[in-house]
Design an enzyme around this catalytic site. Structure first.
Site, mmCIF file in Angstrom:
data_model
loop_
_atom_site.group_PDB
_atom_site.id
_atom_site.type_symbol
_atom_site.label_atom_id
_atom_site.label_comp_id
_atom_site.label_asym_id
_atom_site.label_seq_id
_atom_site.Cartn_x
_atom_site.Cartn_y
_atom_site.Cartn_z
ATOM 1 N N HIS A 4 46.093 43.143 44.742
ATOM 2 C CA HIS A 4 44.724 43.080 44.231
ATOM 3 C C HIS A 4 44.120 41.700 44.483
ATOM 4 O O HIS A 4 44.840 40.750 44.782
ATOM 5 C CB HIS A 4 44.704 43.276 42.705
ATOM 6 C CG HIS A 4 45.441 44.467 42.194
ATOM 7 N ND1 HIS A 4 44.811 45.598 41.750
ATOM 8 C CD2 HIS A 4 46.767 44.683 42.019
ATOM 9 C CE1 HIS A 4 45.712 46.467 41.332
ATOM 10 N NE2 HIS A 4 46.909 45.940 41.483
ATOM 11 N N TYR A 5 42.807 41.579 44.303
ATOM 12 C CA TYR A 5 42.195 40.270 44.096
ATOM 13 C C TYR A 5 41.486 40.279 42.745
ATOM 14 O O TYR A 5 41.166 41.325 42.175
ATOM 15 C CB TYR A 5 41.266 39.855 45.227
ATOM 16 C CG TYR A 5 40.088 40.744 45.558
ATOM 17 C CD1 TYR A 5 39.288 41.325 44.585
ATOM 18 C CD2 TYR A 5 39.726 40.945 46.893
ATOM 19 C CE1 TYR A 5 38.184 42.104 44.909
ATOM 20 C CE2 TYR A 5 38.637 41.729 47.239
ATOM 21 C CZ TYR A 5 37.866 42.299 46.231
ATOM 22 O OH TYR A 5 36.783 43.067 46.557
ATOM 23 N N THR A 6 41.247 39.079 42.205
ATOM 24 C CA THR A 6 40.777 38.975 40.822
ATOM 25 C C THR A 6 39.258 38.988 40.667
ATOM 26 O O THR A 6 38.746 39.331 39.602
ATOM 27 C CB THR A 6 41.301 37.678 40.181
ATOM 28 O OG1 THR A 6 40.763 36.554 40.893
ATOM 29 C CG2 THR A 6 42.821 37.632 40.204
ATOM 30 N N HIS A 58 44.977 48.008 46.347
ATOM 31 C CA HIS A 58 44.326 48.726 45.251
ATOM 32 C C HIS A 58 43.324 49.738 45.809
ATOM 33 O O HIS A 58 43.182 50.843 45.295
ATOM 34 C CB HIS A 58 43.620 47.724 44.322
ATOM 35 C CG HIS A 58 43.291 48.286 42.983
ATOM 36 N ND1 HIS A 58 42.549 47.583 42.050
ATOM 37 C CD2 HIS A 58 43.577 49.477 42.403
ATOM 38 C CE1 HIS A 58 42.407 48.316 40.964
ATOM 39 N NE2 HIS A 58 43.022 49.470 41.153
ATOM 40 N N ASP A 83 39.628 45.969 46.678
ATOM 41 C CA ASP A 83 40.587 44.875 46.806
ATOM 42 C C ASP A 83 41.921 45.313 47.415
ATOM 43 O O ASP A 83 42.324 46.459 47.249
ATOM 44 C CB ASP A 83 40.813 44.200 45.445
ATOM 45 C CG ASP A 83 41.192 45.169 44.332
ATOM 46 O OD1 ASP A 83 40.586 46.252 44.238
ATOM 47 O OD2 ASP A 83 42.105 44.840 43.555
ATOM 48 N N GLU A 88 48.203 40.199 41.506
ATOM 49 C CA GLU A 88 46.807 39.774 41.582
ATOM 50 C C GLU A 88 46.732 38.449 42.335
ATOM 51 O O GLU A 88 47.568 37.563 42.134
ATOM 52 C CB GLU A 88 46.205 39.599 40.194
ATOM 53 C CG GLU A 88 45.941 40.892 39.441
ATOM 54 C CD GLU A 88 44.596 41.524 39.802
ATOM 55 O OE1 GLU A 88 43.900 40.958 40.686
ATOM 56 O OE2 GLU A 88 44.257 42.561 39.218
#
Length: 341
Positions: free
Chosen positions: A111-113, A223, A233, A175
């Site tokens: 994922h990215y945040t 994700h 993401d 993440e």
């Protein structure tokens, strides 16, 4: 004469009775059964080969992988051991571990945040969303663990891949601090790059996780792969091919296979693009690869977002959600290389 015959007959009768008594005595004499004691197998070699449990500060740990990866068997026990403590009784590990068990951890999801470092930490530790690990963007050598790998973290949400759903139950989430994307004047998404330090951290962390849990390449996902209708993401800036080439992590198609499919793909796209059978064929191919798509023969919103997710992962140069010839060839090459088992 009669007296002589009487004496002879009496002798025969007496002998006959004596013989019958002997027969009865022999017939009903109980036999003594000799029972050999059972041998308990407990050889030194077995004891030597038995995986060992270690103890530290009163906690027990089992760190031996007993899986058979050649059989795609995730049977193993790895990590801290949680045991019952029934009042008045003792739980022992004499026969630990049984081989009929498996990992909860079948997937690795990236994922990215969409938040900077400090806010990423706050949200992922203090609110109703989390991940097992957080990779910062500070240029240091630290990776933050937020959730025990043996526990479910709340990172995947409503999700599906191939036969599995609700992947929080069966995944580890990573993440990565990244601001996501902004939209330009035309509405096109412009994604932010990841730093080299972050990619090195992610690669090292992912390598460790997939090795310990025997996570197959088909289960290392974005994700956006497991929730394409609502997530983007980690986006097209994440270097999936680099992880595949340099770290042997995740999936990638074979270029030769893509080229083999490209000519027919060009014909399909130019001649059949809006035909219901072709759209149905594309949707079925997306579903076969792993995406949750329900073929209906229409270029609907879910199908377009799913194509976009495929492009984020495998064709980052163009992620417009349109099934062009190259994307169609890539999808067919992926299905050839990674068939559903």
């Amino acid at each position: 004469m009669r007296k002589t015959l009487y004496i002879i007959g009496l002798s025969i009768f007496a002998f006959s009775c004596t013989s019958q008594k002997n027969i009865k005595k022999n017939t009903y004499r109980p036999k003594t059964v000799v029972t050999q004691p059972k041998t308990v197998t407990n050889s030194a070699s077995q004891e030597k080969n038995k995986p060992q449990i270690t103890k530290e500060s009163g906690a027990e740990f089992f760190t031996t992988n007993i899986a058979d990866i050649t059989k795609n068997d995730n049977t193993a026990s790895y990590g801290s051991i949680v045991s019952a403590k029934p009042a008045g009784y003792k739980v022992v590990k004499t026969y630990f571990p049984a081989i009929a068990q498996n990992f909860r951890q079948k997937y690795l999801i990236l994922h990215y945040t969409v938040l900077p470092d400090d806010k990423s930490i706050t949200v992922l530790t203090q609110q109703g969303v989390s991940a097992h690990y957080l990779v910062n963007n500070l240029g240091d050598n630290e990776i933050y663990q937020l959730v025990d790998e043996n526990k479910r973290s709340y990172h995947a949400g409503v999700s599906a891949w191939r036969a599995d759903k609700n992947l929080n139950d069966t995944s580890i989430g990573i993440e990565i601090v990244n601001m996501g994307y902004t939209a330009d004047a035309t509405g096109a998404k412009i994604f932010q790059p990841f730093s080299d330090d972050q990619i090195k951290k992610v690669a090292a962390l992912a390598k460790d996780i997939v090795k310990r849990y025997n996570i197959p390449a088909t289960n290392v996902l974005a994700h956006s792969d497991i929730a394409p209708a609502r997530k983007q993401d980690p986006g097209p800036q994440f270097p999936w091919k680099k992880l595949y080439d340099e770290y042997q992590i995740g999936m990638w198609y074979d270029e030769a296979a893509k080229q083999n499919f490209l000519t027919s793909a060009q014909t399909d796209v130019s001649m059949r693009y809006n035909e219901t059978p072709f759209i149905f064929l594309v949707q079925t191919a997306l579903q076969k690869f792993g995406y949750e798509v329900f073929p209906n023969g229409k270029w609907d919103d879910v199908t377009k977002k799913t194509i976009e997710a495929l492009q984020y992962h495998f064709r980052p140069q163009n992620y417009d959600g349109i099934m062009d010839a190259e994307t169609w060839a890539i999808l067919q090459a992926l299905n050839e290389k990674y068939p559903t088992k």
